[in-house]
Every structure is written in C-alpha cells, then in structure tokens.
Design a protein around this motif. Sequence first.
Motif, PDB file in Angstrom:
ATOM      1  N   ASP A 176     -16.670  10.367 -40.198  1.00 48.08           N
ATOM      2  CA  ASP A 176     -16.840  10.277 -38.747  1.00 48.08           C
ATOM      3  C   ASP A 176     -16.104  11.419 -38.050  1.00 48.08           C
ATOM      4  O   ASP A 176     -16.604  12.003 -37.076  1.00 48.08           O
ATOM      5  CB  ASP A 176     -16.326   8.929 -38.234  1.00 48.08           C
ATOM      6  N   ALA A 177     -14.925  11.745 -38.551  1.00 53.57           N
ATOM      7  CA  ALA A 177     -14.168  12.857 -37.976  1.00 53.57           C
ATOM      8  C   ALA A 177     -14.868  14.182 -38.243  1.00 53.57           C
ATOM      9  O   ALA A 177     -14.845  15.099 -37.403  1.00 53.57           O
ATOM     10  CB  ALA A 177     -12.751  12.878 -38.556  1.00 53.57           C
ATOM     11  N   VAL A 178     -15.524  14.298 -39.399  1.00 51.50           N
ATOM     12  CA  VAL A 178     -16.283  15.511 -39.718  1.00 51.50           C
ATOM     13  C   VAL A 178     -17.469  15.648 -38.765  1.00 51.50           C
ATOM     14  O   VAL A 178     -17.767  16.743 -38.275  1.00 51.50           O
ATOM     15  CB  VAL A 178     -16.748  15.484 -41.187  1.00 51.50           C
ATOM     16  N   ALA A 179     -18.139  14.542 -38.496  1.00 49.75           N
ATOM     17  CA  ALA A 179     -19.250  14.589 -37.549  1.00 49.75           C
ATOM     18  C   ALA A 179     -18.766  15.074 -36.185  1.00 49.75           C
ATOM     19  O   ALA A 179     -19.417  15.902 -35.532  1.00 49.75           O
ATOM     20  CB  ALA A 179     -19.901  13.209 -37.429  1.00 49.75           C
ATOM     21  N   THR A 180     -17.621  14.578 -35.764  1.00 48.99           N
ATOM     22  CA  THR A 180     -17.052  15.024 -34.489  1.00 48.99           C
ATOM     23  C   THR A 180     -16.668  16.493 -34.537  1.00 48.99           C
ATOM     24  O   THR A 180     -16.881  17.243 -33.576  1.00 48.99           O
ATOM     25  CB  THR A 180     -15.819  14.171 -34.140  1.00 48.99           C
ATOM     26  N   LEU A 181     -16.109  16.918 -35.667  1.00 47.68           N
ATOM     27  CA  LEU A 181     -15.718  18.317 -35.844  1.00 47.68           C
ATOM     28  C   LEU A 181     -16.889  19.260 -35.585  1.00 47.68           C
ATOM     29  O   LEU A 181     -16.727  20.326 -34.966  1.00 47.68           O
ATOM     30  CB  LEU A 181     -15.183  18.525 -37.264  1.00 47.68           C
ATOM     31  N   PHE A 182     -18.070  18.871 -36.044  1.00 51.54           N
ATOM     32  CA  PHE A 182     -19.247  19.734 -35.885  1.00 51.54           C
ATOM     33  C   PHE A 182     -19.981  19.531 -34.562  1.00 51.54           C
ATOM     34  O   PHE A 182     -21.000  20.180 -34.325  1.00 51.54           O
ATOM     35  CB  PHE A 182     -20.217  19.502 -37.043  1.00 51.54           C
ATOM     36  N   GLY A 183     -19.473  18.639 -33.724  1.00 50.06           N
ATOM     37  CA  GLY A 183     -20.082  18.470 -32.409  1.00 50.06           C
ATOM     38  C   GLY A 183     -20.806  17.163 -32.201  1.00 50.06           C
ATOM     39  O   GLY A 183     -21.410  16.955 -31.143  1.00 50.06           O
ATOM     40  N   GLY A 184     -20.792  16.283 -33.189  1.00 53.81           N
ATOM     41  CA  GLY A 184     -21.422  14.980 -33.040  1.00 53.81           C
ATOM     42  C   GLY A 184     -22.891  15.079 -32.682  1.00 53.81           C
ATOM     43  O   GLY A 184     -23.634  15.894 -33.231  1.00 53.81           O
ATOM     44  N   SER A 185     -23.307  14.264 -31.741  1.00 57.48           N
ATOM     45  CA  SER A 185     -24.721  14.233 -31.347  1.00 57.48           C
ATOM     46  C   SER A 185     -25.161  15.508 -30.642  1.00 57.48           C
ATOM     47  O   SER A 185     -26.356  15.751 -30.470  1.00 57.48           O
ATOM     48  CB  SER A 185     -24.989  13.024 -30.444  1.00 57.48           C
ATOM     49  N   SER A 186     -24.193  16.319 -30.228  1.00 60.37           N
ATOM     50  CA  SER A 186     -24.512  17.587 -29.544  1.00 60.37           C
ATOM     51  C   SER A 186     -24.242  18.794 -30.437  1.00 60.37           C
ATOM     52  O   SER A 186     -24.098  19.921 -29.951  1.00 60.37           O
ATOM     53  CB  SER A 186     -23.693  17.708 -28.255  1.00 60.37           C
ATOM     54  N   ALA A 187     -24.172  18.583 -31.745  1.00 57.93           N
ATOM     55  CA  ALA A 187     -23.849  19.661 -32.680  1.00 57.93           C
ATOM     56  C   ALA A 187     -24.821  20.823 -32.562  1.00 57.93           C
ATOM     57  O   ALA A 187     -26.033  20.628 -32.478  1.00 57.93           O
ATOM     58  CB  ALA A 187     -23.855  19.126 -34.109  1.00 57.93           C
ATOM     59  N   THR A 188     -24.284  22.017 -32.573  1.00 62.47           N
ATOM     60  CA  THR A 188     -25.099  23.232 -32.498  1.00 62.47           C
ATOM     61  C   THR A 188     -24.829  24.098 -33.723  1.00 62.47           C
ATOM     62  O   THR A 188     -23.854  23.893 -34.455  1.00 62.47           O
ATOM     63  CB  THR A 188     -24.763  24.041 -31.238  1.00 62.47           C
ATOM     64  N   TRP A 189     -25.662  25.079 -33.929  1.00 66.23           N
ATOM     65  CA  TRP A 189     -25.418  26.027 -35.023  1.00 66.23           C
ATOM     66  C   TRP A 189     -24.181  26.876 -34.740  1.00 66.23           C
ATOM     67  O   TRP A 189     -23.462  27.266 -35.664  1.00 66.23           O
ATOM     68  CB  TRP A 189     -26.644  26.910 -35.249  1.00 66.23           C
ATOM     69  N   ASP A 190     -23.897  27.111 -33.464  1.00 74.01           N
ATOM     70  CA  ASP A 190     -22.659  27.825 -33.130  1.00 74.01           C
ATOM     71  C   ASP A 190     -21.449  27.013 -33.588  1.00 74.01           C
ATOM     72  O   ASP A 190     -20.475  27.571 -34.134  1.00 74.01           O
ATOM     73  CB  ASP A 190     -22.574  28.070 -31.617  1.00 74.01           C
ATOM     74  N   ASP A 191     -21.485  25.687 -33.380  1.00 72.78           N
ATOM     75  CA  ASP A 191     -20.400  24.826 -33.844  1.00 72.78           C
ATOM     76  C   ASP A 191     -20.242  24.935 -35.360  1.00 72.78           C
ATOM     77  O   ASP A 191     -19.119  25.042 -35.878  1.00 72.78           O
ATOM     78  CB  ASP A 191     -20.686  23.360 -33.483  1.00 72.78           C
ATOM     79  N   TYR A 192     -21.359  24.889 -36.047  1.00 69.63           N
ATOM     80  CA  TYR A 192     -21.330  24.937 -37.516  1.00 69.63           C
ATOM     81  C   TYR A 192     -20.707  26.241 -38.008  1.00 69.63           C
ATOM     82  O   TYR A 192     -19.825  26.240 -38.881  1.00 69.63           O
ATOM     83  CB  TYR A 192     -22.745  24.778 -38.051  1.00 69.63           C
ATOM     84  N   PHE A 193     -21.136  27.345 -37.445  1.00 71.05           N
ATOM     85  CA  PHE A 193     -20.611  28.642 -37.887  1.00 71.05           C
ATOM     86  C   PHE A 193     -19.150  28.837 -37.476  1.00 71.05           C
ATOM     87  O   PHE A 193     -18.392  29.520 -38.177  1.00 71.05           O
ATOM     88  CB  PHE A 193     -21.486  29.768 -37.358  1.00 71.05           C
ATOM     89  N   THR A 194     -18.745  28.253 -36.365  1.00 71.23           N
ATOM     90  CA  THR A 194     -17.343  28.331 -35.943  1.00 71.23           C
ATOM     91  C   THR A 194     -16.439  27.607 -36.940  1.00 71.23           C
ATOM     92  O   THR A 194     -15.387  28.118 -37.336  1.00 71.23           O
ATOM     93  CB  THR A 194     -17.164  27.726 -34.535  1.00 71.23           C
ATOM     94  N   VAL A 195     -16.868  26.401 -37.358  1.00 72.71           N
ATOM     95  CA  VAL A 195     -16.103  25.677 -38.372  1.00 72.71           C
ATOM     96  C   VAL A 195     -16.102  26.461 -39.681  1.00 72.71           C
ATOM     97  O   VAL A 195     -15.084  26.544 -40.384  1.00 72.71           O
ATOM     98  CB  VAL A 195     -16.683  24.263 -38.588  1.00 72.71           C
ATOM     99  N   GLY A 196     -17.238  27.067 -39.995  1.00 72.67           N
ATOM    100  CA  GLY A 196     -17.320  27.873 -41.206  1.00 72.67           C
ATOM    101  C   GLY A 196     -16.347  29.026 -41.199  1.00 72.67           C
ATOM    102  O   GLY A 196     -15.723  29.350 -42.230  1.00 72.67           O
TER     103      GLY A 196
END
Length: 444
Positions: A176-196
């Motif tokens: 659940d915390a990982v889902a939040t880390l990536f932006g949850g229901s509003s997750a974007t590819w920018d979020d994904y690459f930022t975490v990466g």
Amino acid sequence: MTFSRRTTRITAVAGAAAAFALLATGCSSSSTPATTGTATDPITLTVTTFGTMGYDDLYKQYEADHPNITIKATNIDTGDNAKTDWQTKEAAGAGLPDVQAVEEGWLSAVMQVSDQFNDLSAYGANDIKDRWVDWKLQQATDTKGRIIGYGSDIGPEGLCYNKTDFAAAGLPTDRDAVATLFGGSSATWDDYFTVGAKYKAATGKAFYDQSGFLWNAMVNQQKEGYYKADGTLNVDGNADLKALWTKLSTATASGLSANQTAWDWGKGKAFTDGTFSTFVCPGWMLGVVKGQVTSAGGDASTGWDFANVFPGGAANWGGSFLTVPTQSKHPQEAADLAAFLTDAKSQAAAFGVAGTFPSVTAAQTDPAVTGTNALSTFFNNAPIGQILADRAKGVVAQFKGPDDSVIQSQVFGPSIQEIDSGKADGATAWNDAITLLNQLVVNK
C-alpha cells in the motif's frame, strides 16, 4: 523483440533474425464445409494455444467428463509465433486445429478473414454471450455480427516490485505504501521515473528490465494506439505517442533500463540477483515472473510483490480468444470445448495456475480468484485477484489494426533495442521506427 505473452517454461528464445522476420500475410480460399460428429463417436479435438493459459488440468477434466473425446494440445511459446503458425496454415488451407487460440494483438488480422472461422452463434454462443464483459464479446464479433471467438482472459496491469531491493534503496516495501509512493490512483509515468531515479541513485542499479514492456503499456493506455478507431494508422505525426517516447527514452538514457532481451532473463537469474526491481505485470505475467524466479532457484523469499498501482492509469495488455476454424471437422464439439474452457469455473481455475484474469464477470468475484492460491502465496500473499479486479476498472478495448503486432515487434522493437543499448538517442530511434513503419506497413 516481441511484446507477446510467453510461456513460463524455460526454452531457447528465437534469434533476432527470427524476431524481426516478416510475418506471412496470406489467407486461404474457402475451405470445404466441416462436418459435425455425433456426441458418442470417439473423436480427437486438436487445440493450439500459446504462452501460459492454465488449461492442462482442464483438458484432463474435460476428457474425464467426455470419455469419447481425446484432446491433443499444442502450446506455442509466444503470441507472435502463434500468429505465424496460424497464418502459415491458413494460407495453406490445411493444418489448423479444431480450437485455435487468438491473441488480442492479432485479432484484427483474424477478423480480415473471419469467414474462415465458424460463427459460434450456430453452436450455442447466443445462450452464453452474457457471461463476458461487454467489450470482450464485441472484440470477437465481426462486421456481419458473427461471434467468432469466446473470450478467455483480459490483461489489466499492476506493478510487480521486489521488496528486498526496495528496502536496500531505503524505499517503502509495504504494497500500500508502494502504491502511494508511485502516486496511487493518480500515478503518472513521471512519478514512476522519479522513483526510478531515486532507486538508481541509492543502489547504482537499473529500475526496469527493458523499455519495450513500458512502451507497450504507454501505447495501450491511449484511447487510440497504433491505429485510429476508423482503421487508419496513427503513428507518424502522433504528438502524444512521440512525447511518451521522448519521456521513456530520456529515462532509459539515464540508466534506468537493465537492457535485458525481452523474454530472456538468463534463465530467470535477472529476477533473483537484483538486476532490476520493478516489472510491469498484467495478470498473466504473474505466472511468468513466478516461473522465472523458481527456474533460477528462487522462491517467495526472493521478495517479489504486487502493488495496486500502475503509471499512467488503467492499461490492458493482452487477452485471448478461443476460435473454431472452419477447417475443423467437429465444430460443435470444438465449440463446446471452447465454451467449457472459458466458463466462469474454468477461468477461475486457470487464474489460480497462470494468473490469467477472467473476462467472464462471474469469475472475477469467484473465491478461487479473490482468495489465496499458489500465485498469491508467491507474491507475499498479495490479494492479486482483488488487485487485478481494481486495475481492470477503466480499461476499455482499444482498436487493434491488422498490423498492430508487427508495429509493436518489428517497427518499435529495433528502436527499443537502440535506446536500451545506448546506440541511438530517442529522436534518432523514433525516426528509425518511422522508417521501418513505412517499409513494413505503409508500403508493404
């Protein structure tokens, strides 16, 4: 490179030349009308599937319940290779099975010769057509209103991640915390690459295995992908796709890709040695991950988990259909078998084996899907059925044109390899893809 589903068995992958070879495009002339055997005649039904569909135990059950029927099953490793096999036999006018599995990516090519498949309405389809989600049935209905395929699975996507690797990077590990880390229901590819980028800075390692699967997801998230709804090509001049390509190629150039060969992870070693820590996972891919990890000697303790999040929102990758070619000499029995393999109970059972998320609505809430099974246990007891049901919300059927799979594999496949290997920047690789598009599709 191919983006089609693959079996979990560890076999030698096809060489690059085979991967980019042009697929046969011929179609057969009308075949001799098939005959229908009686219910008590001993018959053999041939079935051709691909990848991981979870049918082996169901075949045995069907044979036990139908002593007069023997099932001879053939499984082809990838959807692309299955397409080539189908096209070759279709062109020859012989050799197709009684039940032919068709992947979503090349269903449109099948629809161009839909008269070479039986209208399942003549064999009971109208009595069961309400079992599927509406868009799945619509995909397998041709322009004449003929139902030529029974839907098996659909491919809503969630995010696989390795919690052991995340812990080493100082990132959250609870799903659940990982889902939040990536932006949850509003997750974007920018979020994904930022975490990466944070992960790479902390570990010095890549974040995803290769760029092809991400690109595939990005395309599938669009209202219109490689084709517009009217059947015209939608690649060259598509500003949205080009912007996504630029985003992906920039992230890849920063070292977030492990530059793996699609479908070849060194007999699973890359899944167990920290080569990458995230992986895009439609339901059927969960079985692939489990197979790769166990082949490399790993198990649930290797750390793979499954989060209810996906960059860019809802996405569907894959999904298949069972058809009955007109070459079948036993169309009623073949249709009955296809109906059995795609009913709610069978789809729930297949999910427990292969992670193939049901396209039958009743199966999506079956305890065999929502509860604990071998796959959920492997993924740290993740409620994979519940997650996939949630990820399926908002998924709509994207129109797939006749050369959709060619564009994925043979047009963008080489360009994916260019950006992953660093041989070309994003702009050059995009232009190379457009050149191939013109050669292989536009001017073929």
